[in-house]
Design a protein around this motif. Structure first.
Motif, PDB file in Angstrom:
ATOM      1  N   LYS A 106       0.891  -1.210  -0.109  1.00  0.00           N
ATOM      2  CA  LYS A 106       0.083   0.127   0.043  1.00  0.00           C
ATOM      3  C   LYS A 106       0.936   1.412  -0.210  1.00  0.00           C
ATOM      4  N   GLN A 107       1.836   1.178   0.837  1.00  0.00           N
ATOM      5  CA  GLN A 107       2.511   2.324   0.919  1.00  0.00           C
ATOM      6  C   GLN A 107       3.732   2.591  -0.017  1.00  0.00           C
ATOM      7  N   PHE A 108       4.102   1.434  -0.787  1.00  0.00           N
ATOM      8  CA  PHE A 108       4.710   1.457  -1.782  1.00  0.00           C
ATOM      9  C   PHE A 108       4.046   2.284  -3.036  1.00  0.00           C
ATOM     10  N   THR A 109       2.889   1.753  -3.153  1.00  0.00           N
ATOM     11  CA  THR A 109       1.996   2.285  -4.202  1.00  0.00           C
ATOM     12  C   THR A 109       1.872   3.618  -3.960  1.00  0.00           C
ATOM     13  N   ALA A 110       1.540   4.217  -3.039  1.00  0.00           N
ATOM     14  CA  ALA A 110       1.428   5.650  -2.724  1.00  0.00           C
ATOM     15  C   ALA A 110       2.568   6.251  -3.018  1.00  0.00           C
ATOM     16  N   ILE A 111       3.929   5.904  -2.879  1.00  0.00           N
ATOM     17  CA  ILE A 111       5.062   6.430  -3.308  1.00  0.00           C
ATOM     18  C   ILE A 111       4.931   6.460  -4.854  1.00  0.00           C
ATOM     19  N   ALA A 112       4.715   5.336  -5.573  1.00  0.00           N
ATOM     20  CA  ALA A 112       4.783   5.110  -6.826  1.00  0.00           C
ATOM     21  C   ALA A 112       3.654   6.209  -7.327  1.00  0.00           C
ATOM     22  N   LEU A 113       2.466   6.272  -6.777  1.00  0.00           N
ATOM     23  CA  LEU A 113       1.661   7.404  -7.356  1.00  0.00           C
ATOM     24  C   LEU A 113       2.127   8.861  -7.247  1.00  0.00           C
ATOM     25  N   SER A 114       2.727   9.077  -6.253  1.00  0.00           N
ATOM     26  CA  SER A 114       3.248  10.587  -5.911  1.00  0.00           C
ATOM     27  C   SER A 114       4.455  10.883  -6.545  1.00  0.00           C
ATOM     28  N   SER A 115       5.193   9.955  -6.702  1.00  0.00           N
ATOM     29  CA  SER A 115       6.689  10.325  -7.400  1.00  0.00           C
ATOM     30  C   SER A 115       7.167   8.775  -7.610  1.00  0.00           C
ATOM     31  N   ILE A 116       6.971   8.575  -8.995  1.00  0.00           N
ATOM     32  CA  ILE A 116       7.554   7.429  -9.425  1.00  0.00           C
ATOM     33  C   ILE A 116       8.987   7.721 -10.288  1.00  0.00           C
ATOM     34  N   ASN A 117       9.727   6.817 -10.106  1.00  0.00           N
ATOM     35  CA  ASN A 117      10.948   6.775 -10.977  1.00  0.00           C
ATOM     36  C   ASN A 117      11.327   5.724 -11.768  1.00  0.00           C
ATOM     37  N   GLU A 118      12.328   5.761 -12.501  1.00  0.00           N
ATOM     38  CA  GLU A 118      12.510   4.810 -13.580  1.00  0.00           C
ATOM     39  C   GLU A 118      12.712   3.565 -12.900  1.00  0.00           C
ATOM     40  N   ASP A 119      13.301   3.426 -11.926  1.00  0.00           N
ATOM     41  CA  ASP A 119      13.639   1.980 -11.003  1.00  0.00           C
ATOM     42  C   ASP A 119      12.426   1.529 -10.644  1.00  0.00           C
ATOM     43  N   MET A 120      11.520   2.333  -9.993  1.00  0.00           N
ATOM     44  CA  MET A 120      10.155   1.579  -9.524  1.00  0.00           C
ATOM     45  C   MET A 120       9.475   1.359 -10.638  1.00  0.00           C
ATOM     46  N   LEU A 121       9.427   1.919 -11.586  1.00  0.00           N
ATOM     47  CA  LEU A 121       8.746   1.846 -12.918  1.00  0.00           C
ATOM     48  C   LEU A 121       9.110   0.421 -13.562  1.00  0.00           C
ATOM     49  N   ASN A 122      10.174   0.331 -13.682  1.00  0.00           N
ATOM     50  CA  ASN A 122      10.822  -1.084 -14.107  1.00  0.00           C
ATOM     51  C   ASN A 122      10.457  -2.210 -13.211  1.00  0.00           C
ATOM     52  N   PHE A 123      10.528  -2.118 -12.216  1.00  0.00           N
ATOM     53  CA  PHE A 123      10.534  -3.018 -10.874  1.00  0.00           C
ATOM     54  C   PHE A 123       8.988  -3.503 -10.816  1.00  0.00           C
ATOM     55  N   GLN A 124       8.298  -2.551 -10.993  1.00  0.00           N
ATOM     56  CA  GLN A 124       6.786  -2.766 -10.920  1.00  0.00           C
ATOM     57  C   GLN A 124       6.418  -3.639 -12.102  1.00  0.00           C
ATOM     58  N   THR A 125       7.009  -2.948 -13.305  1.00  0.00           N
ATOM     59  CA  THR A 125       6.801  -3.712 -14.549  1.00  0.00           C
ATOM     60  C   THR A 125       6.920  -5.192 -14.553  1.00  0.00           C
ATOM     61  N   GLU A 126       8.285  -5.199 -14.105  1.00  0.00           N
ATOM     62  CA  GLU A 126       8.707  -6.953 -13.946  1.00  0.00           C
ATOM     63  C   GLU A 126       8.036  -7.689 -13.201  1.00  0.00           C
ATOM     64  N   CYS A 127       7.393  -7.058 -12.053  1.00  0.00           N
ATOM     65  CA  CYS A 127       6.545  -7.559 -10.983  1.00  0.00           C
ATOM     66  C   CYS A 127       5.272  -7.902 -12.084  1.00  0.00           C
ATOM     67  N   TYR A 128       4.618  -7.241 -12.673  1.00  0.00           N
ATOM     68  CA  TYR A 128       3.271  -7.426 -13.330  1.00  0.00           C
ATOM     69  C   TYR A 128       3.549  -8.693 -14.385  1.00  0.00           C
ATOM     70  N   ILE A 129       4.636  -8.372 -14.998  1.00  0.00           N
ATOM     71  CA  ILE A 129       4.838  -9.443 -16.274  1.00  0.00           C
ATOM     72  C   ILE A 129       5.092 -10.904 -15.464  1.00  0.00           C
ATOM     73  N   LEU A 130       5.837 -10.852 -14.447  1.00  0.00           N
ATOM     74  CA  LEU A 130       6.125 -12.029 -13.715  1.00  0.00           C
ATOM     75  C   LEU A 130       4.668 -12.691 -13.157  1.00  0.00           C
ATOM     76  N   TYR A 131       3.729 -11.875 -12.667  1.00  0.00           N
ATOM     77  CA  TYR A 131       2.478 -12.441 -12.155  1.00  0.00           C
ATOM     78  C   TYR A 131       1.518 -12.805 -13.205  1.00  0.00           C
ATOM     79  N   GLU A 132       1.596 -11.839 -14.351  1.00  0.00           N
ATOM     80  CA  GLU A 132       0.880 -12.352 -15.751  1.00  0.00           C
ATOM     81  C   GLU A 132       1.243 -13.908 -16.154  1.00  0.00           C
ATOM     82  N   LYS A 133       2.720 -13.954 -16.345  1.00  0.00           N
ATOM     83  CA  LYS A 133       3.210 -15.327 -16.796  1.00  0.00           C
ATOM     84  C   LYS A 133       2.704 -16.321 -16.082  1.00  0.00           C
ATOM     85  N   TRP A 134       2.825 -16.159 -14.620  1.00  0.00           N
ATOM     86  CA  TRP A 134       2.376 -17.207 -13.613  1.00  0.00           C
ATOM     87  C   TRP A 134       0.995 -17.592 -13.903  1.00  0.00           C
ATOM     88  N   MET A 135       0.165 -16.508 -13.925  1.00  0.00           N
ATOM     89  CA  MET A 135      -1.174 -16.660 -14.129  1.00  0.00           C
ATOM     90  C   MET A 135      -1.630 -17.428 -15.472  1.00  0.00           C
TER      91      MET A 135
END
Lengths: 197, 197, 197, 197
Positions: A106-135
């Motif tokens: 929750k808190q991490f998402t709050a940071i992402a929403l208020s001040s995203i940066n390249e690294d976070m964006l990439n990390f979140q993207t990787e996470c999403y892709i991982l979960y998508e493949k998994w599913m």
DNA sequence: GATGAATGAGTTTTCATTCAT
DNA sequence: CATGAATGAAAACTCATTCAT
């Protein structure tokens, strides 16, 4: 070689020491002093391992995510029906076991929403892709087992957005009373469309 | 006699003056000094109208929301088909016209996720209820016009969670490339199920 | 002429309205805003009557002092023995009836100790002289009545310093447990020396 | 290794640096900035050693008290007669040598009167008990030496309250012209009652 | 490498006082 | 006369970051 391992381990230790701090006070309310004290090191030493506070949180989230994924896999392996697997997959949003990680997410998402940066964006993207493949794999298996119709694949992905959204709504409003039921019902609707009778 | 000031209007003026500041620097990076300067008043005067910074942001969000709802209504009134109305309803998440409010909504959601309070919770709940009723009315009308099957009502509500979730994902990851298409497609899928042929 | 009386009365009203404020929050913690609100007047109006906050406190103390002295006189008139009169005289420091004035006296003394000015000095001096004369008269009467030896006059004045001091000690330490008893005992010791047997 | 600092010594240095500031401007009129400047350190550093301004004053009073007590002891040791010892004991209230501490004691008492807290109460109580015992010993010695009658003990304690009170009166009124004489006379009266002839 | 003492810029907040109406 | 909106100087306090040891 050994030193490198030590350094990585120390980074992990610092990050993990920060976990309780975040759960108690919130990311925005903890100081480097507290982090150093929690890790039993000097304030200056923190800077030997991290450039700033955000990096520590980042490291922590990565560690907890890996841990979580292992547990997730273990839980999923105990289940046989695809429907149950999918429900278990998204149980992260309500199950008591994942309460702490959920708070940090929750808190991490709050940071992402208020001040995203390249690294976070990439990390979140990787996470999403991982979960998508998994599913994807879970669904594929269901199709292979003749449990699901082949077109199931196309329907299921919206569930990611739905669960994410309904979770946010459950946290930011009083309108969502039973989150588990909401998520499970949605999954059931989809499976009624996808399952072979 | 003393100077008579429309206190409510002044509150609005201060809050609106804060808008550009938030868009440029983010809620977390603006100071009361900046807010005062933007409103052309003294720092102390800000405190005559607001107890703290969060209240100002709150006031701003309320004002912009009202404004937005008026525009939303105007836009919806121009449309005739229910499908188009629903698409327009959720176009907030991608349409260029709502870019600014979207940015502020993002930051407000970030606050809600990291440090929700009673007032915000109530406000967000009211907003959600308002939009739910609004959507309800649109669907009801579609049913009355024989455009939609009566059971449509039950299907459509998940779209709130979906759009919210896919929006968050589009902001926090690189995985959602075409948000409008994602949302419209989802709406189309639902309408294919709901429309009378 | 009538206007002058009104003005004096208004000053009194403002000062008296401040009393509860001081008792609740302490002189150092009340604002002109609060004072104005308590007196049901505008903030600017306060400055029509007083130059600053200290003057208001001053006015209040003067009013309460006068009131107190009237009550003191009434109480004393009910008593016949000199010993009882003297005890009653100093009962201000412990009797429940004078609790409020005592609290204000405490705070006034604190101001006097930390930042005395000419006016306060003169006022306190006048008070002291008044009380000294008053006590003088009580003792003189006792001598006239053949209750006390003539030299009593010389002994009694130290009691002012003693009561003042023991009161301060009772407020600033835990060492003075029974203030009334301490004061009465001292008075009794003196009277045993002064009374004709 | 890190810089090793004698934290206790530094606290003392900061507090002592504040002394002249208090004497010049009064406790209520000095700022943390001034204190930092006086101690040749940064504002933030002050907060590394003290939680707030009151704590600094407290530390200063404790230091000066200890110093004072050493000097007091030295002065007393030079005297032989009990009467002179007692007079010296209370000379704090008028002797030029103790002028600075007296000023700080005044301001400290003002704080105690207007906003006492647990810590100050305990400190003041300890001080009182210390001085009471000290005086007790002086009197006991006088009795042992056959200088004083045994019942002297009971008479002398009121002198604490008296000196305290007459000091306050000398500061807050114009009525006490010769403080030393007032105190010495009172002591003389008592000794005339207590001494063996 | 590790430390933690030192920092001061930056922020929030308060409030007596002014003055236009 | 009365008002209360406006003010800004002044104060307390925080904390990420630096750097001498």
């Amino acid at each position: 070689m050994a030193i490198i391992v030590d350094k990585e381990q120390k980074k992990r230790d610092i990050a993990l020491g920060t976990k309780q701090l975040i759960l108690n006070d919130g990311i925005n309310n903890i100081t480097i002093s507290q982090i150093a004290k929690a890790a039993n090191i000097g304030k200056g030493t923190v800077y030997e391992y991290f450039k700033n506070k955000d990096e520590i949180v980042f490291e922590l989230v990565e560690i907890l995510m890996q841990e979580h994924n292992k547990q997730k896999e273990a839980r999923l392996n105990k289940l046989t029906s695809t429907r149950e697997k999918v429900k278990s997959f998204f149980s992260f949003f309500y199950v008591d076991e994942d309460k702490e990680l959920r708070e940090i997410y929750k808190q991490f998402t709050a940071i992402a929403l208020s001040s995203i940066n390249e690294d976070m964006l990439n990390f979140q993207t990787e996470c999403y892709i991982l979960y998508e493949k998994w599913m994807q794999n879970i669904i594929d298996e269901g199709i292979k087992n003749n449990e699901l119709k082949p077109r199931a694949k196309n329907l299921i992905m919206g569930i990611f957005a739905f669960t994410q959204g309904v979770f946010i709504m459950s946290v930011t409003t009083n309108a969502i009373k039973n989150l588990q039921q909401k998520i499970d019902t949605q999954i059931d609707i989809l499976f009624d469309l996808m399952e072979k009778k």
